[in-house]
Design an enzyme around this catalytic site. Structure first.
Site, PDB file in Angstrom:
ATOM      1  N   TYR A 149      -1.969   0.724  10.737  1.00  0.00           N
ATOM      2  CA  TYR A 149      -2.083  -0.494   9.177  1.00  0.00           C
ATOM      3  C   TYR A 149      -1.094  -0.385   7.899  1.00  0.00           C
ATOM      4  O   TYR A 149      -1.307  -1.389   7.644  1.00  0.00           O
ATOM      5  CB  TYR A 149      -3.483   0.420   8.506  1.00  0.00           C
ATOM      6  CG  TYR A 149      -3.410   0.005   7.339  1.00  0.00           C
ATOM      7  CD1 TYR A 149      -4.227  -1.118   6.467  1.00  0.00           C
ATOM      8  CD2 TYR A 149      -3.747   0.831   6.013  1.00  0.00           C
ATOM      9  CE1 TYR A 149      -4.319  -1.510   5.253  1.00  0.00           C
ATOM     10  CE2 TYR A 149      -3.200   0.254   4.502  1.00  0.00           C
ATOM     11  CZ  TYR A 149      -3.859  -0.561   4.723  1.00  0.00           C
ATOM     12  OH  TYR A 149      -4.234  -1.525   2.993  1.00  0.00           O
ATOM     13  N   GLU A 196       0.339   3.917   1.582  1.00  0.00           N
ATOM     14  CA  GLU A 196       0.356   4.456   3.337  1.00  0.00           C
ATOM     15  C   GLU A 196       1.405   3.788   3.814  1.00  0.00           C
ATOM     16  O   GLU A 196       1.555   4.678   4.868  1.00  0.00           O
ATOM     17  CB  GLU A 196      -1.128   3.550   3.891  1.00  0.00           C
ATOM     18  CG  GLU A 196      -2.299   3.813   3.328  1.00  0.00           C
ATOM     19  CD  GLU A 196      -2.959   5.844   3.724  1.00  0.00           C
ATOM     20  OE1 GLU A 196      -2.065   6.111   4.782  1.00  0.00           O
ATOM     21  OE2 GLU A 196      -3.516   6.241   3.364  1.00  0.00           O
ATOM     22  N   SER A 226       0.332  -1.360   0.019  1.00  0.00           N
ATOM     23  CA  SER A 226       0.578   0.119  -0.047  1.00  0.00           C
ATOM     24  C   SER A 226       1.141   0.838  -0.487  1.00  0.00           C
ATOM     25  O   SER A 226       2.195   1.092   0.654  1.00  0.00           O
ATOM     26  CB  SER A 226      -0.941   0.108   1.282  1.00  0.00           C
ATOM     27  OG  SER A 226      -1.669   1.327   1.351  1.00  0.00           O
TER      28      SER A 226
END
Length: 331
Positions: free
Chosen positions: A152, A130, A128
């Site tokens: 996460y 992120e 990801s």
């Protein structure tokens, strides 16, 4: 013989789009489903794409290695796509241990099951954007340092590096796709793009008047999930494993996305949107913008849909969802 693919997270947005893509390429598609108290699995997204009956579902859980081994022995896959995760960033602060168990350790279990049951299969790990967090550079590529800024993101980073380690230690054909935000009408209702499209549809149809949002100025590189699953597949067709950024190379703020959605429905955003501080993340990532030039050069991949077109498609789909019961009642 038809190639065989095994997908975790097949009932999610990316899993459903990937299943449809692989079926169109004449794969046999197997999906992992975790049994719940209310039933075996929810096929809403697969139903939306019309592929539910073409997929073979196998029972298993990312946290139960024995169930993963049995599922892989049944599927005998040529390609494995690990898309399952607790993927909502805000929830990862409220449930950090669950996020670590599913998103991080679940990936490790998948890698171990692959190593034991089908080491010749090609493995894809859903990484990801992120993971970049508050990146020091304006754009992020495969060489940009990771600075995870949520539970996460930290869990995804563990899964990412475990994939690299299994590749280097055991010779697995294991690749990581570092995907930037990708949306579609199949996006979960907790994500901001779908919250916006659902609210716009409900306001347009007269069911609500207001939409509350948190940070409006956060900027993301938004694409369409249908395009991004094609990049996943292309990565596993390469002779050697590779980690790639998948992104559009353009960004829009949440406010920009919101304005596009309201305008598409003929509505004035400023009349309906309110700010709710409770929706702010404990630690925000201000901006992410991907550099997918390596994927373009190596895979020949490029996105077909941009953020604005994707949001318009999502608004239309949510209006259709709301209007369907009304049409059925009138018939």
């Amino acid at each position: 013989m038809a190639r065989r693919a095994f997908i975790t997270g097949i009932t999610g947005q990316d899993g459903a789009w990937l299943a449809k893509l692989l079926l169109s390429k004449n794969y046999e598609v197997f999906g992992l489903a975790r049994r719940s108290g209310s039933g075996f699995f929810t096929a809403e997204r697969l139903d939306w794409l019309g592929v539910t009956r073409d997929v073979t579902m196998l029972e298993g859980d990312l946290l139960d290695l024995s169930s993963l081994l049995r599922a892989m022995q049944n599927a005998r896959p040529d390609e494995i796509y690990n898309l399952a995760a607790q993927s909502y960033v805000m929830t990862s602060w409220r449930q950090p241990l669950l996020t670590g168990s599913v998103t991080a350790m679940g990936a490790a279990n998948m890698l171990e099951a692959t190593r034991i049951a089908c080491p010749s299969a090609r493995f894809y790990q859903a990484s990801s954007s992120e993971m970049f967090g508050q990146a020091a550079t304006a754009t992020q590529s495969e060489t940009t340092p990771f600075q995870p800024r949520s539970p996460y993101a930290a869990a995804k980073l563990y899964a990412h590096w475990m994939t690299v380690n299994y590749r280097e230690s055991f010779g697995l054909h294991a690749s990581c796709g570092i995907l930037f935000n990708h949306e579609s009408p199949l996006r979960g209702e907790e994500f901001v793009t779908r919250r916006i499209s659902r609210a716009v549809a409900a306001i347009r149809c007269g069911f609500q008047q207001k939409l509350s949002l948190g940070c409006m100025e956060a900027r993301r590189d938004w694409g369409h999930a249908r395009d991004y699953v094609e990049a996943m597949w292309l990565m596993l067709q390469q002779p050697e494993p590779v980690d790639l950024v998948i992104a559009t190379g353009t960004s829009m703020s949440v406010r920009d996305i919101c304005r596009v959605a309201f305008a598409h429905a003929g509505l004035d955003m400023d009349r309906h949107v309110t700010h709710d501080p409770a929706l702010l993340r404990p630690a925000e990532v201000d901006a992410l913008l991907g550099d997918a030039s390596k994927a373009r050069d190596l895979l020949g991949w490029k996105p077909r849909s941009g953020a604005a077109d994707t949001m318009r498609e999502m608004v239309d789909a949510d209006i259709a969802r709301l209007q369907l019961p009304l049409r059925q009642a009138a018939e």
